[in-house]
Design a protein around this motif. Structure first.
Motif, PDB file in Angstrom:
ATOM      1  N   MET A  90       0.846  -1.183   0.000  1.00 27.01           N
ATOM      2  CA  MET A  90       0.000   0.000   0.000  1.00 27.01           C
ATOM      3  C   MET A  90       0.893   1.248   0.000  1.00 27.01           C
ATOM      4  N   MET A  91       0.504   2.237  -0.760  1.00 29.52           N
ATOM      5  CA  MET A  91       1.259   3.483  -0.855  1.00 29.52           C
ATOM      6  C   MET A  91       0.904   4.415   0.302  1.00 29.52           C
ATOM      7  N   THR A  92       1.898   5.152   0.765  1.00 31.04           N
ATOM      8  CA  THR A  92       1.621   6.181   1.758  1.00 31.04           C
ATOM      9  C   THR A  92       1.015   7.382   1.046  1.00 31.04           C
ATOM     10  N   GLN A  93       0.450   8.289   1.820  1.00 34.00           N
ATOM     11  CA  GLN A  93      -0.115   9.514   1.243  1.00 34.00           C
ATOM     12  C   GLN A  93       0.972  10.285   0.503  1.00 34.00           C
ATOM     13  N   LEU A  94       2.154  10.353   1.092  1.00 34.16           N
ATOM     14  CA  LEU A  94       3.260  11.071   0.470  1.00 34.16           C
ATOM     15  C   LEU A  94       3.649  10.437  -0.862  1.00 34.16           C
ATOM     16  N   GLN A  95       3.743   9.140  -0.915  1.00 33.78           N
ATOM     17  CA  GLN A  95       4.087   8.446  -2.163  1.00 33.78           C
ATOM     18  C   GLN A  95       3.029   8.692  -3.237  1.00 33.78           C
ATOM     19  N   MET A  96       1.766   8.705  -2.835  1.00 29.51           N
ATOM     20  CA  MET A  96       0.687   8.935  -3.792  1.00 29.51           C
ATOM     21  C   MET A  96       0.787  10.357  -4.363  1.00 29.51           C
TER      22      MET A  96
END
Length: 54
Positions: free
Chosen positions: A1-7
């Motif tokens: 799952m991607m973090t908010q920052l990665q997204m």
């Protein structure tokens, strides 16, 4: 799952969404920090442009 920052980095780098106001909403909601905003956008978070409470 991607973090908010990665997204958000994907939105900036891959999708070309360079609307700074879009990313400021995430700071205002507490989803990312001002440092993470700068990491994504390369710009300092300018608090003078935040909406003022009524």
């Amino acid at each position: 799952m991607m973090t908010q920052l990665q997204m958000l980095q994907m939105f900036w780098n891959d999708w070309g969404n360079h609307d700074l106001e879009f990313y400021k909403v995430y700071v205002q909601c507490g989803a990312i920090t001002k440092d993470e905003y700068k990491q994504v956008t390369g710009q300092d978070y300018d608090t003078a442009t935040e909406p003022q409470p009524a």
